[in-house]
Write an enzyme that holds these catalytic residues in place. Structure first.
Site, PDB file in Angstrom:
ATOM      1  N   HIS A 185       6.145   3.440   0.227  1.00  0.00           N
ATOM      2  CA  HIS A 185       4.731   3.728   0.461  1.00  0.00           C
ATOM      3  C   HIS A 185       4.290   5.050  -0.173  1.00  0.00           C
ATOM      4  CE1 HIS A 185       6.499   5.975   3.955  1.00  0.00           C
ATOM      5  NE2 HIS A 185       5.517   6.807   3.685  1.00  0.00           N
TER       6      HIS A 185
ATOM      7  N   SER B  81       7.944  11.965   4.340  1.00  0.00           N
ATOM      8  CA  SER B  81       8.414  10.630   3.958  1.00  0.00           C
ATOM      9  C   SER B  81       9.205  10.698   2.666  1.00  0.00           C
ATOM     10  CB  SER B  81       7.226   9.677   3.791  1.00  0.00           C
ATOM     11  OG  SER B  81       6.528   9.540   5.013  1.00  0.00           O
TER      12      SER B  81
ATOM     13  N   ASP C 237      11.092  -0.509   2.620  1.00  0.00           N
ATOM     14  CA  ASP C 237      10.289   0.696   2.331  1.00  0.00           C
ATOM     15  C   ASP C 237      11.095   1.735   1.561  1.00  0.00           C
ATOM     16  OD1 ASP C 237       8.012   2.255   2.276  1.00  0.00           O
ATOM     17  OD2 ASP C 237       8.462   3.250   4.177  1.00  0.00           O
TER      18      ASP C 237
END
Length: 576
Positions: free
Chosen positions: A319, A434, A354
């Site tokens: 993402h 992230s 992811d």
């Protein structure tokens, strides 16, 4: 008796003292016996008669010089009557001093000139009709008519002076009035300002200030005396000393709580840090963690990444880079801990876990050490490293609060739809972390930070509440190798759509439908079956079923325990 009038001697030689000096027509007079020079009878001479023949001769001469004086000529005096009058003294002869020949040559008339003007000099006379030159601008400014006024300064005969009015200018143009030396005939001569040129502005204006002296001119231009400079320096030093003394007194008395003499002591250096200290671990792992920046037109995003190979391969979250995957003008770049910015290219992405791998062209980068997530236990010390909120090389610490926590990851603006068997930690993780590293106490990477639990998900305000989730490094290693080798990752699939159910005693994942040709259809799993175990891992929710199946490889045979009509069945499923 009468006597012919005498004419003034024309062209008398001033050098001869015995000859009477002639008088000009406009300024000459004749001397009378009684001392009067106007030629008229004295007021108290008696009987209106002339006193003596000399005076009569003078009157006759004056009469001869004025043809219009016929009416004023005195009557002739009878000789007989004159003899009867008492004898009077005659006119005392005039004594002229001798004239110096040099002065006569300098100030006398030229030879041959008998009058005040030379009738033969006509070369300097103006021609007929020639306009004489006008007055100078200074005289016109001082004595001429006011500008723009055509009225004459002289009134006509019989014309009365104009009555004063409010608009009429004052009599005196100066406030001093009659005391102005220009209006005082007896005032002494003084040097005044230069005449004002005609047409110039006569308004009073202050003179423009002259140029100021620069410091260089004052010090080196000899414009100021050395004594003055020395005095000025002394005054400056004195003012500085007085100002400092007053300032210190004011400061000391103004705040009694301050003490300018206080000096804080320095403590002794601390002992050497142990090998497993957070500072030592951070020093080793921070150079291997980078900031990842993505720009798509005016939009952009940022995250973190971990260098996992010496050829420049960096693992991060899908993402983080998904918005630049299919956009031609998108750019991806990495920023190392020393500030070096290097462009990056996307190697491959996996939306089901992811994860993504990007590559940078950097020689000999610092590579992170990958650990073993399977050996983690709840309570182990962990360190989160990344760029939260754009703050690069940020280190936070915490513990492992849970393992094998199924977490669904789906970000806005991303094609990520993953369910991961996450490591739960209370180390502070915020947006921007992230793709960063979750490191154990030895400095080995045990997970990739991927998500957080926020208050917004529970109906409150957004923000971290101290719960973060990381993808186990065992899963990351397997997916990253496939992405680097082939550009894509494969996952085992059971071929069912489950939902979480519970009968109060047993929890599981109920099969909603079975896709034709899937592994579940081949093993005989039907709709309504509740799956409670895959291999040796219990299943209590639909997400746990997904992560339990994903831990196995494609083509592997796995025993699946189901509950059908209250009975448990074990079916062998070949995963596809």
């Amino acid at each position: 008796m009468s006597e012919q009038p005498r004419k003034p001697a024309q062209g008398s030689d001033p050098a001869r003292p015995d000859q009477a000096r002639p008088h000009d027509q406009d300024g000459g007079t004749f001397q009378r016996a009684d001392g009067r020079a106007d030629g008229r009878p004295a007021e108290n001479s008696g009987h209106g008669q002339w006193p003596d023949p000399t005076a009569q001769n003078s009157a006759a001469a004056e009469h001869a010089g004025n043809p219009d004086a016929t009416a004023q000529q005195p009557p002739a005096i009878d000789p007989a009557s004159a003899e009867s009058q008492p004898q009077r003294l005659g006119v005392r002869p005039v004594q002229h001093p001798e004239v110096d020949s040099a002065q006569a040559a300098a100030f006398g008339r030229p030879a041959g000139v008998t009058g005040g003007f030379d009738p033969e000099r006509t070369d300097q006379l103006p021609a007929t009709g020639a306009v004489p030159p006008g007055p100078s601008p200074a005289l016109s400014q001082a004595f001429g008519r006011p500008r723009g006024t055509a009225s004459s300064l002289q009134r006509e005969p019989g014309e009365s002076a104009p009555s004063p009015s409010a608009e009429q200018p004052p009599t005196f143009w100066s406030e001093r009035g009659e005391h102005d030396p220009w209006r005082n005939p007896s005032a002494g001569a003084v040097m005044g300002p230069p005449a004002v040129a005609e047409g110039s502005d006569d308004s009073d204006s202050d003179p423009a200030p002259g140029p100021l002296l620069s410091a260089r001119e004052i010090l080196f231009g000899r414009r100021v005396r050395p004594r003055a400079l020395a005095a000025l320096g002394g005054v400056a030093v004195l003012l500085a000393v007085v100002g400092g003394f007053v300032g210190r007194i004011t400061a000391e008395e103004g705040n009694p709580l301050t003490n300018p003499d206080v000096t804080l002591s320095e403590v002794q250096p601390g002992a050497d840090r142990p090998a497993g200290a957070v500072s030592g671990v951070a020093k080793r792992i921070v150079p291997a963690v980078v900031s990842v920046e993505v720009h798509v037109g005016a939009q952009g995003g940022s995250g973190s990444g971990v260098v996992i190979d010496g050829d420049g391969y960096v693992v991060t979250n899908n993402h983080v880079v998904s918005m630049a995957a299919d956009t031609p003008n998108a750019t991806v770049s990495t920023v190392f801990s020393d500030g070096t910015r290097v462009p990056a290219r996307i190697v491959g992405r996996d939306v089901k876990t992811d994860l993504a791998v990007i590559k940078v062209d950097v020689a000999n980068p610092t590579v992170a050490q990958l650990g073993n997530s399977g050996s983690l236990a709840v309570g182990d010390q962990v360190i989160a490293v990344g760029s939260p909120l754009g703050l690069a090389s940020t280190v936070t610490t915490g513990i492992v609060s849970s393992v094998h926590r199924p977490v669904r990851l789906a970000g806005e603006g991303s094609d990520t739809n993953a369910v991961v068997d996450a490591i739960q930690t209370d180390a502070a993780i915020n947006p921007g972390n992230s793709g960063g590293a979750l490191v154990d106490g030895n400095g080995a990477v045990v997970g990739i930070n991927s998500g957080i639990r926020t208050l917004g998900e529970s109906g409150g305000e957004g923000g971290s509440i101290g719960l973060g989730f990381a993808i186990p490094i065992d899963d990351v290693r397997r997916i990253a190798q496939e992405l680097i080798r082939t550009g894509k990752a494969s996952h085992a699939d059971l071929g069912v759509n489950p939902k979480s159910v519970s009968d109060g005693v047993t929890d599981g994942a109920q099969v909603q439908n079975v896709r034709d040709g899937s592994a579940a259809a081949g093993a005989g799993i039907g709709e309504g079956d509740v799956i409670i175990k895959v291999g040796d891992r219990k299943v209590s929710t639909a997400d746990e079923l997904i992560v339990a199946v994903d831990r196995h490889r494609v083509g592997e045979t796995v025993p699946v325990t189901v509950v059908r009509q209250g009975r448990e069945l074990v079916l062998n499923v070949v995963l596809r």
